[in-house]
Design a protein around this motif. Structure first.
Motif, short mmCIF file in Angstrom:
data_model
loop_
_atom_site.label_atom_id
_atom_site.label_comp_id
_atom_site.label_asym_id
_atom_site.label_seq_id
_atom_site.Cartn_x
_atom_site.Cartn_y
_atom_site.Cartn_z
N HIS A 22 0.90 -1.32 0.04
CA HIS A 22 0.01 -0.24 -0.17
C HIS A 22 0.89 1.21 -0.03
O HIS A 22 0.81 2.22 -0.82
N GLU A 23 1.95 1.30 0.76
CA GLU A 23 2.71 2.42 1.03
C GLU A 23 3.57 2.75 -0.60
O GLU A 23 3.79 3.90 -0.81
N LEU A 24 3.86 1.69 -1.15
CA LEU A 24 4.72 1.98 -2.34
C LEU A 24 3.59 2.09 -3.42
O LEU A 24 4.05 2.87 -4.45
N ARG A 25 2.53 1.74 -3.24
CA ARG A 25 1.41 2.08 -4.38
C ARG A 25 1.21 3.49 -4.40
O ARG A 25 0.85 4.00 -5.50
N THR A 26 1.33 3.92 -3.09
CA THR A 26 0.74 5.59 -2.99
C THR A 26 1.64 6.42 -3.90
O THR A 26 1.14 7.27 -4.71
N PRO A 27 2.96 6.32 -3.69
CA PRO A 27 3.82 7.32 -4.44
C PRO A 27 3.89 7.05 -6.04
O PRO A 27 3.65 8.06 -7.03
N LEU A 28 3.63 5.62 -6.39
CA LEU A 28 3.54 5.32 -7.73
C LEU A 28 2.35 5.91 -8.45
O LEU A 28 2.09 6.34 -9.56
N ALA A 29 1.35 5.63 -7.78
CA ALA A 29 -0.23 6.31 -8.09
C ALA A 29 0.19 7.77 -8.15
O ALA A 29 -0.64 8.18 -9.26
N VAL A 30 0.52 8.49 -7.37
CA VAL A 30 0.48 10.02 -7.57
C VAL A 30 1.46 10.35 -8.70
O VAL A 30 1.18 11.41 -9.53
N THR A 31 2.70 9.48 -8.77
CA THR A 31 3.47 9.86 -10.07
C THR A 31 2.71 9.76 -11.45
O THR A 31 2.99 10.34 -12.29
N GLN A 32 2.04 8.50 -11.41
CA GLN A 32 1.03 8.39 -12.59
C GLN A 32 0.16 9.61 -12.85
O GLN A 32 0.09 10.02 -13.97
N ALA A 33 -0.52 9.84 -11.70
CA ALA A 33 -1.43 11.13 -11.91
C ALA A 33 -0.63 12.17 -12.41
O ALA A 33 -1.50 12.92 -13.34
N LEU A 34 0.27 12.67 -11.94
CA LEU A 34 1.06 13.84 -12.30
C LEU A 34 1.56 13.85 -13.81
O LEU A 34 1.36 14.72 -14.59
N LEU A 35 1.79 12.78 -14.09
CA LEU A 35 2.31 12.40 -15.57
C LEU A 35 1.21 12.39 -16.49
O LEU A 35 1.24 13.04 -17.47
N ASP A 36 0.06 11.93 -16.09
CA ASP A 36 -1.30 11.72 -17.13
C ASP A 36 -1.67 13.57 -17.03
O ASP A 36 -1.97 13.81 -18.04
N VAL A 37 -1.52 14.36 -16.21
CA VAL A 37 -2.08 15.73 -15.95
C VAL A 37 -1.02 16.34 -17.00
O VAL A 37 -1.59 17.13 -18.10
N ALA A 38 0.42 16.12 -17.05
CA ALA A 38 1.39 16.79 -17.88
C ALA A 38 0.99 16.53 -19.28
O ALA A 38 0.88 17.18 -20.22
N ARG A 39 0.71 15.29 -19.49
CA ARG A 39 0.48 14.76 -21.00
C ARG A 39 -0.77 15.24 -21.44
O ARG A 39 -0.84 15.55 -22.61
N ASN A 40 -1.96 15.09 -20.69
CA ASN A 40 -3.14 16.07 -21.12
C ASN A 40 -3.28 17.56 -21.12
O ASN A 40 -3.97 18.25 -21.95
N ASP A 41 -2.26 18.02 -20.42
CA ASP A 41 -2.17 19.64 -20.45
C ASP A 41 -0.86 20.21 -20.55
O ASP A 41 -0.05 20.34 -19.95
N PRO A 42 -0.49 20.01 -21.82
CA PRO A 42 0.85 20.34 -22.08
C PRO A 42 1.35 22.00 -21.60
O PRO A 42 2.68 22.02 -21.38
N ASP A 43 0.34 22.74 -21.61
CA ASP A 43 0.86 24.04 -20.97
C ASP A 43 0.90 24.23 -19.61
O ASP A 43 0.90 25.42 -18.89
N HIS A 44 0.64 23.17 -18.80
CA HIS A 44 0.78 23.18 -17.44
C HIS A 44 2.20 23.41 -17.02
O HIS A 44 3.27 23.10 -17.66
N ASP A 45 2.34 24.14 -15.90
CA ASP A 45 3.64 24.68 -15.12
C ASP A 45 4.51 23.44 -14.81
O ASP A 45 4.24 22.75 -14.11
N THR A 46 5.55 23.21 -15.86
CA THR A 46 6.33 22.06 -15.61
C THR A 46 7.10 22.12 -14.36
O THR A 46 7.62 21.40 -13.94
N GLY A 47 7.64 23.32 -14.05
CA GLY A 47 8.51 23.51 -12.70
C GLY A 47 7.63 23.20 -11.50
O GLY A 47 8.14 22.20 -10.85
N GLU A 48 6.48 23.21 -11.35
CA GLU A 48 5.74 22.71 -10.20
C GLU A 48 5.67 21.32 -10.33
O GLU A 48 5.69 20.66 -9.29
N LEU A 49 5.38 20.82 -11.70
CA LEU A 49 4.97 19.38 -11.79
C LEU A 49 6.29 18.40 -11.34
O LEU A 49 6.50 17.71 -10.79
#
Length: 373
Positions: free
Chosen positions: A154-181
């Protein structure tokens, strides 16, 4: 291990009982011959059928009838010993049969089975009680490992899931602030790395695969204090160290990690301002002691008993920052056990926690030969 088939224990006991009876009977007959019949005038001869008919005639009692009578007695003792020995051996081995059946049932079923052999204490019942105790410890260990595996997943899945979500956001929104990401990915990745390293350290401590050497706990306390002093100053916590040279035998890296974890935990769970952490080392007969106390909120005894379980974080930290991975005190417990020591956690009446680590002194290791990894 392959073994050749041998006689059963019951048959061995039966033959032993029968053999003992026959030998005892032969000795008794020999004694009767030596002390009662040796002086008689009758000459010893091979008996015939008429001699057997005169066995119970007192006037003819002598060496002639003594020999066939002795043979009859020994034959009776042999048969009686075999039958009686077989029955007695079966009754004596009944507890062992129950223990054997229990091992087969546990091998093919749940670990919750217990023998619970009734009766007074003897060798078989001590064996059954020891077997039940072993099963209880094994069941608890397996359950703990299952909980640990589930929590780790469970603990390992949490950061991996967050990473996946952040990458999905970056892919779907190319204009998103990459520095914050990138910064959020760095934080999540750092947490995953810390968790992985903690798991590896915990596994290493449990396996006890480390080189042992002389370690001074007072030096470990000073080094850990120097490392965490900036964090303590940032959070308004004062660290006070004192004590004597306390030398044990173990892994310097693991014992430093133990001290650092305790000190980091004491700083993180403290008062919002003007908090204090006391780190002391002392020497007792055959043991050295490291004690870490801190101010803070009052901790219930029920919560204290669970703090060394993996991924148990206790009360919320009063300081913001890195929340840890929930393995700090679990690692401390494993390192302590790997060094043959004891870990004691108690709540302070005024608030906070007192953690005491007792390890075998270097002189005690020398006297007992010590453990070599």
């Amino acid at each position: 291990m392959d073994r050749r088939q041998g006689l059963s224990v019951r048959l061995k006991l039966t033959l032993s009982y029968a053999g003992f009876l026959v030998i005892a009977g032969a000795l008794l007959l020999a004694a009767v011959w030596v002390f009662l019949l040796r002086g008689r005038s009758n000459s010893l001869k091979v008996p015939d059928r008429s001699d057997f008919l005169r066995v119970f005639d007192p006037s003819n009692f002598g060496p002639v009838v003594f020999v066939p009578a002795g043979i009859l007695v020994l034959t009776f003792l042999l048969v009686f010993g075999l039958v009686g020995g077989w029955i007695l051996a079966g009754r004596m081995l009944t507890p062992l049969i129950r223990i054997t059946d229990a091992t087969r049932q546990v091998a093919n079923g749940p670990l919750s089975y217990r023998i619970r052999l009734p009766g007074c204490r003897d060798e078989f019942r001590e064996l059954a009680d020891s077997f039940d105790t072993m099963l209880a410890q094994l069941e608890a260990h397996v359950a703990e490992q299952q909980r640990f595996a589930a929590n780790a997943s469970h603990e390992l899945r949490t950061p991996l899931a967050v990473t996946q979500a952040l990458l999905d956001v970056a892919r779907n929104d190319p204009d998103h602030d990459t520095g914050e990401l990138v910064e959020r990915l760095r934080v999540v990745n750092t947490r995953a790395i810390d968790l992985t390293e903690a798991l590896l350290l915990l596994s290493r401590a449990n396996q006890r695969s480390f080189t042992r050497e002389h370690v001074d706990l007072s030096l470990m306390a000073e080094e850990a204090t120097e490392t965490l002093l900036p964090l303590a100053e940032k959070q308004g916590v004062t660290i006070e160290t004192s004590g004597d040279m306390s030398i044990t035998i173990g892994s310097q890296a693991l014992l430093l990690q133990l001290t650092t974890n305790l000190l980091h935990n004491a700083i993180g769970h403290n008062l919002p301002e003007q908090g204090i952490v006391w780190v002391t080392t002392s020497v007792r007969p055959h043991t050295v002691v490291l004690t870490v106390e801190n101010t803070g909120e009052k901790v219930t005894s029920q919560l204290v008993s669970t703090l060394t379980e993996p991924f148990q974080r206790g009360i919320e930290r009063l300081h913001t920052g890195h929340a840890g991975v929930g393995l700090g005190l679990a690692i401390v417990k494993s390192i302590t056990q790997a060094h043959g020591g004891t870990l004691t956690l108690t709540s302070r009446p005024a608030g906070g926690l007192r953690v005491t680590v007792q390890l075998p002194a270097a002189s005690a290791h020398t006297q007992t030969g010590g453990d070599q990894a």
